[in-house]
Design a protein around this motif. Structure first.
Motif, short mmCIF file in Angstrom:
data_model
loop_
_atom_site.label_atom_id
_atom_site.label_comp_id
_atom_site.label_asym_id
_atom_site.label_seq_id
_atom_site.Cartn_x
_atom_site.Cartn_y
_atom_site.Cartn_z
N VAL A 44 0.88 -1.18 0.00
CA VAL A 44 0.00 0.00 0.00
C VAL A 44 0.91 1.22 0.00
CG1 VAL A 44 -1.83 1.26 1.19
CG2 VAL A 44 -1.80 -1.25 1.26
N ALA A 87 -2.60 6.77 0.26
CA ALA A 87 -3.99 6.79 0.73
C ALA A 87 -4.48 8.23 0.72
CB ALA A 87 -4.09 6.21 2.13
N TYR A 108 -6.91 3.83 -1.87
CA TYR A 108 -5.65 3.22 -1.45
C TYR A 108 -4.97 2.69 -2.69
CZ TYR A 108 -7.92 3.61 3.01
OH TYR A 108 -8.56 4.11 4.11
#
Length: 102
Positions: free
Chosen positions: A40, A43, A62
């Motif tokens: 990830v 965001a 995300y």
């Protein structure tokens, strides 16, 4: 490396002060938990201006880069803390999309 995007559509419960508590939890706890998962990479959150589902007042995105999407999704499922009580599960939906490589 393949790129993916998660669109998390959600909102707070409707009690007095719930939205402020929900937003504080989302920014201080939930997003950092997700950003700590390998793969990830970004965001962001948005407040809806218009949508065809009034029960989704917020959307979070995300960005994921990985050769193993299942591993990242498992990491998310296993490494985030429980949702705060002001997170209204009935106002929650998710879309996972893969970037088109042309």
């Amino acid at each position: 490396m393949p790129k993916y995007m998660i669109f998390a559509l959600n909102g707070p419960t409707e009690g007095e002060g719930d939205e402020a508590v929900y937003n504080e939890w989302y920014h201080a706890i939930h997003m950092p938990d997700l950003l700590a998962v390998d793969g990830v990479i970004a965001a962001r959150r948005y407040k809806m201006m218009s949508n065809n589902r009034a029960d989704w007042p917020y959307v979070a995105t995300y960005e994921i880069e990985t050769d193993d999407l299942k591993k990242v999704l498992d990491g998310i499922a296993n490494n985030i803390r429980p949702f705060h009580p002001t997170f209204d599960r009935s106002k929650s939906g998710m879309v996972i999309a893969q970037e088109i490589d042309e």
